[in-house]
Design a protein around this motif. Structure first.
Motif, PDB file in Angstrom:
ATOM      1  N   LEU A 246      -6.717  49.964  29.908  1.00 50.53           N
ATOM      2  CA  LEU A 246      -6.932  49.463  28.550  1.00 50.53           C
ATOM      3  C   LEU A 246      -8.429  49.290  28.286  1.00 50.53           C
ATOM      4  O   LEU A 246      -9.228  49.240  29.226  1.00 50.53           O
ATOM      5  CB  LEU A 246      -6.206  48.126  28.378  1.00 50.53           C
ATOM      6  N   PRO A 247      -8.815  49.179  27.015  1.00 48.13           N
ATOM      7  CA  PRO A 247     -10.238  48.971  26.709  1.00 48.13           C
ATOM      8  C   PRO A 247     -10.780  47.749  27.470  1.00 48.13           C
ATOM      9  O   PRO A 247     -10.106  46.719  27.556  1.00 48.13           O
ATOM     10  CB  PRO A 247     -10.233  48.725  25.192  1.00 48.13           C
ATOM     11  N   PRO A 248     -11.981  47.853  28.028  1.00 55.38           N
ATOM     12  CA  PRO A 248     -12.512  46.798  28.898  1.00 55.38           C
ATOM     13  C   PRO A 248     -12.730  45.454  28.196  1.00 55.38           C
ATOM     14  O   PRO A 248     -12.750  44.424  28.855  1.00 55.38           O
ATOM     15  CB  PRO A 248     -13.841  47.378  29.409  1.00 55.38           C
ATOM     16  N   GLN A 249     -12.870  45.465  26.871  1.00 55.34           N
ATOM     17  CA  GLN A 249     -13.089  44.194  26.171  1.00 55.34           C
ATOM     18  C   GLN A 249     -11.783  43.408  25.986  1.00 55.34           C
ATOM     19  O   GLN A 249     -11.800  42.249  25.611  1.00 55.34           O
ATOM     20  CB  GLN A 249     -13.791  44.409  24.820  1.00 55.34           C
ATOM     21  N   TRP A 250     -10.636  44.040  26.250  1.00 53.22           N
ATOM     22  CA  TRP A 250      -9.359  43.342  26.132  1.00 53.22           C
ATOM     23  C   TRP A 250      -9.098  42.540  27.396  1.00 53.22           C
ATOM     24  O   TRP A 250      -9.371  42.996  28.507  1.00 53.22           O
ATOM     25  CB  TRP A 250      -8.214  44.338  25.944  1.00 53.22           C
ATOM     26  N   ARG A 251      -8.535  41.364  27.223  1.00 56.69           N
ATOM     27  CA  ARG A 251      -8.137  40.569  28.386  1.00 56.69           C
ATOM     28  C   ARG A 251      -6.800  41.077  28.896  1.00 56.69           C
ATOM     29  O   ARG A 251      -5.969  41.546  28.119  1.00 56.69           O
ATOM     30  CB  ARG A 251      -8.049  39.090  28.008  1.00 56.69           C
ATOM     31  N   VAL A 252      -6.595  40.975  30.202  1.00 59.34           N
ATOM     32  CA  VAL A 252      -5.312  41.330  30.817  1.00 59.34           C
ATOM     33  C   VAL A 252      -4.752  40.050  31.434  1.00 59.34           C
ATOM     34  O   VAL A 252      -5.247  39.565  32.446  1.00 59.34           O
ATOM     35  CB  VAL A 252      -5.465  42.434  31.881  1.00 59.34           C
ATOM     36  N   LEU A 253      -3.740  39.490  30.756  1.00 57.07           N
ATOM     37  CA  LEU A 253      -3.121  38.243  31.189  1.00 57.07           C
ATOM     38  C   LEU A 253      -1.816  38.580  31.903  1.00 57.07           C
ATOM     39  O   LEU A 253      -0.955  39.240  31.330  1.00 57.07           O
ATOM     40  CB  LEU A 253      -2.855  37.339  29.984  1.00 57.07           C
ATOM     41  N   VAL A 254      -1.685  38.135  33.140  1.00 56.52           N
ATOM     42  CA  VAL A 254      -0.504  38.447  33.941  1.00 56.52           C
ATOM     43  C   VAL A 254       0.246  37.151  34.230  1.00 56.52           C
ATOM     44  O   VAL A 254      -0.329  36.214  34.796  1.00 56.52           O
ATOM     45  CB  VAL A 254      -0.904  39.130  35.271  1.00 56.52           C
ATOM     46  N   ASP A 255       1.509  37.083  33.821  1.00 52.77           N
ATOM     47  CA  ASP A 255       2.315  35.908  34.121  1.00 52.77           C
ATOM     48  C   ASP A 255       2.476  35.801  35.632  1.00 52.77           C
ATOM     49  O   ASP A 255       2.801  36.783  36.307  1.00 52.77           O
ATOM     50  CB  ASP A 255       3.691  36.009  33.452  1.00 52.77           C
ATOM     51  N   GLU A 256       2.236  34.613  36.167  1.00 51.44           N
ATOM     52  CA  GLU A 256       2.317  34.415  37.610  1.00 51.44           C
ATOM     53  C   GLU A 256       3.669  34.875  38.169  1.00 51.44           C
ATOM     54  O   GLU A 256       3.725  35.441  39.264  1.00 51.44           O
ATOM     55  CB  GLU A 256       2.082  32.934  37.925  1.00 51.44           C
TER      56      GLU A 256
END
Length: 183
Positions: free
Chosen positions: A133-143
């Motif tokens: 994904l574009p580097p400025q987007w955050r990648v949030l991963v549910d634990e």
């Protein structure tokens, strides 16, 4: 040390992802080429009509909790649009109105429109993945998603799926593991 064996699941038997770039969106190939854990990532061809989680799980004998869905969420703060990819177990939903909204620090968070999601990710709708994904987007991963033995995620296209150990979701480039991201 011999080559790593890639875990299969249900009736899916993956091959090393980088051996089949034709089964991946271009930004996914680029991300895998630059990631030290790429040798633990497999890809398998599927019927694109079965790309949606429930249909895929049924057709390929997969437990529903093996899927990890990636949804794109955005909001505005001042003039800036803030986007996050949220990776959650397929049997849960991202808590967009509370957790994601607070993490993005926006007043209102909502799913990206399909055309914006496809254009800005350079991936097919229904196949969007946290890889590439574009580097400025955050990648949030549910634990909870990181505890999946063999996670089935999108590949950037609808005609394949990526299989990888759920623990690798925490190691995705730029990922942030968030307890309670999903409910």
């Amino acid at each position: 040390m011999g080559p790593m064996t890639l875990p299969g699941l249900g009736s899916l038997t993956p091959v090393p992802a980088l051996e089949r770039p034709d089964l991946l969106a271009a930004p996914v190939v680029t991300a895998l080429e630059g990631w030290s854990a790429a040798d633990r990532v497999g890809v398998v061809e599927i019927d694109p009509a079965l790309a949606d989680t429930a249909a895929c799980a049924e057709a390929y004998d997969l437990p529903l909790d093996s899927g990890a869905n990636c949804v794109l969420v955005g909001g505005r703060r001042g003039g800036d649009e803030r986007v996050a990819a949220c990776v959650v177990r397929a049997d849960t939903r991202a808590d967009v109105n509370n957790v994601v909204r607070r993490l993005l620090d926006v007043r209102k968070a909502s799913f990206l429109a399909m055309d914006q999601a496809v254009t800005e990710s350079s991936m097919e709708y229904g196949g969007i993945t946290p890889l590439g994904l574009p580097p400025q987007w955050r990648v949030l991963v549910d634990e909870a998603a990181t505890g999946i033995d063999v996670a089935v995620i999108g590949s950037g296209v609808r005609h394949s799926k990526i299989l990888l150990p759920g623990s690798l979701l925490a190691e995705l480039p730029g990922s942030e593991v968030v307890p309670g991201l999903a409910r």
